[in-house]
Design a protein around this motif. Structure first.
Motif, mmCIF file in Angstrom:
data_model
loop_
_atom_site.group_PDB
_atom_site.id
_atom_site.type_symbol
_atom_site.label_atom_id
_atom_site.label_comp_id
_atom_site.label_asym_id
_atom_site.label_seq_id
_atom_site.Cartn_x
_atom_site.Cartn_y
_atom_site.Cartn_z
ATOM 1 N N ASP A 90 -16.088 5.757 37.875
ATOM 2 C CA ASP A 90 -16.711 6.991 38.352
ATOM 3 C C ASP A 90 -18.217 6.935 38.110
ATOM 4 N N VAL A 91 -18.952 6.433 39.081
ATOM 5 C CA VAL A 91 -20.405 6.266 38.924
ATOM 6 C C VAL A 91 -21.160 7.590 38.999
ATOM 7 N N THR A 119 -22.832 6.057 34.096
ATOM 8 C CA THR A 119 -23.583 4.918 34.621
ATOM 9 C C THR A 119 -22.898 3.628 34.188
ATOM 10 N N PRO A 120 -22.539 2.764 35.138
ATOM 11 C CA PRO A 120 -21.863 1.507 34.780
ATOM 12 C C PRO A 120 -22.732 0.614 33.903
ATOM 13 N N THR A 121 -22.099 -0.068 32.972
ATOM 14 C CA THR A 121 -22.792 -1.036 32.127
ATOM 15 C C THR A 121 -22.460 -2.465 32.553
ATOM 16 N N LEU A 122 -21.617 -2.581 33.559
ATOM 17 C CA LEU A 122 -21.205 -3.888 34.076
ATOM 18 C C LEU A 122 -22.409 -4.621 34.663
ATOM 19 N N LYS A 123 -22.503 -5.904 34.363
ATOM 20 C CA LYS A 123 -23.556 -6.722 34.951
ATOM 21 C C LYS A 123 -23.169 -7.074 36.386
ATOM 22 N N GLU A 138 -20.840 -9.881 37.118
ATOM 23 C CA GLU A 138 -19.444 -9.753 36.690
ATOM 24 C C GLU A 138 -18.611 -8.878 37.621
ATOM 25 N N LEU A 139 -19.242 -8.352 38.669
ATOM 26 C CA LEU A 139 -18.585 -7.386 39.536
ATOM 27 C C LEU A 139 -17.297 -7.913 40.154
ATOM 28 N N ARG A 171 -14.702 2.753 46.160
ATOM 29 C CA ARG A 171 -15.724 2.582 47.212
ATOM 30 C C ARG A 171 -17.106 2.913 46.661
ATOM 31 N N GLY A 172 -17.205 4.021 45.932
ATOM 32 C CA GLY A 172 -18.480 4.395 45.337
ATOM 33 C C GLY A 172 -18.956 3.400 44.291
ATOM 34 N N PHE A 173 -18.010 2.854 43.542
ATOM 35 C CA PHE A 173 -18.339 1.862 42.514
ATOM 36 C C PHE A 173 -18.912 0.603 43.162
ATOM 37 N N ARG A 174 -18.269 0.129 44.227
ATOM 38 C CA ARG A 174 -18.772 -1.051 44.947
ATOM 39 C C ARG A 174 -20.171 -0.770 45.504
ATOM 40 N N ALA A 175 -20.331 0.388 46.143
ATOM 41 C CA ALA A 175 -21.596 0.735 46.756
ATOM 42 C C ALA A 175 -22.722 0.809 45.724
#
Length: 167
Positions: free
Chosen positions: A116-117, A121-125, A128-129, A159-163
């Motif tokens: 849920d962006v 706020t994502p901490t993923l690099k 690593e997506l 979808r929002g996470f990918r975007a």
């Protein structure tokens, strides 16, 4: 994840009988990460290596906190149920076959919160997506099989996470 647990409870009202347990479980589900040195979880492989440890430590910490501060509000049986959920919420391969709907909802709320962006706020690099998305679909999507409303939210959030990473 708390937002998503409350949303799940609004959609699946038959779980309201254990609402207190589910809300307290989701508040405590990742508390064990606080006891793990930050340098050991600098990337996705470090996080995977420490999942079991964070659940074990989180279960211990949740039990201690709940007994110390909330024992008048939560029964010992409810505390043990919360401790079980905290100690098992990331064993996602076994959850769908466990028949434990409460544990499933904790894992679903955790999953929705991870992608849920709008709220976190994502901490993923970015590098690593793809690995994260492959694991998410392979390991966590099966959790949603019996929860179509939650699965629709999963797809929208995904979808929002990918975007987020493409833009």
């Amino acid at each position: 994840a708390v937002y998503w647990m409350k949303w799940l409870l609004s959609q699946y009202s038959w779980m309201n009988r254990i609402e207190k347990v589910l809300i307290l479980s989701i508040y405590h589900h990742d508390i064990g990460w606080a006891a793990i040195p930050e340098e050991s979880i600098a990337d996705q492989s470090g996080i995977r290596d420490k999942k079991a440890e964070h659940m074990r430590l989180g279960a211990e910490m949740a039990r201690e906190y709940l007994i110390l501060y909330l024992e008048t509000f939560v029964s010992l049986a409810e505390i043990e149920e919360i401790v079980f959920y905290v100690g098992n919420h990331d064993y996602v391969e076994m959850i769908p076959n466990s028949g434990n709907q409460g544990l499933t909802l904790v894992a679903i709320a955790d999953t929705l919160g991870q992608i849920d962006v709008e709220r976190v706020t994502p901490t993923l690099k970015p590098a690593e997506l793809e690995m994260f998305l492959e694991r998410l679909n392979a390991r966590r999507r099966p959790l949603f099989a019996s929860y179509p409303k939650a699965e629709r939210q999963f797809d929208l959030l995904l979808r929002g996470f990918r975007a987020y990473f493409v833009d």
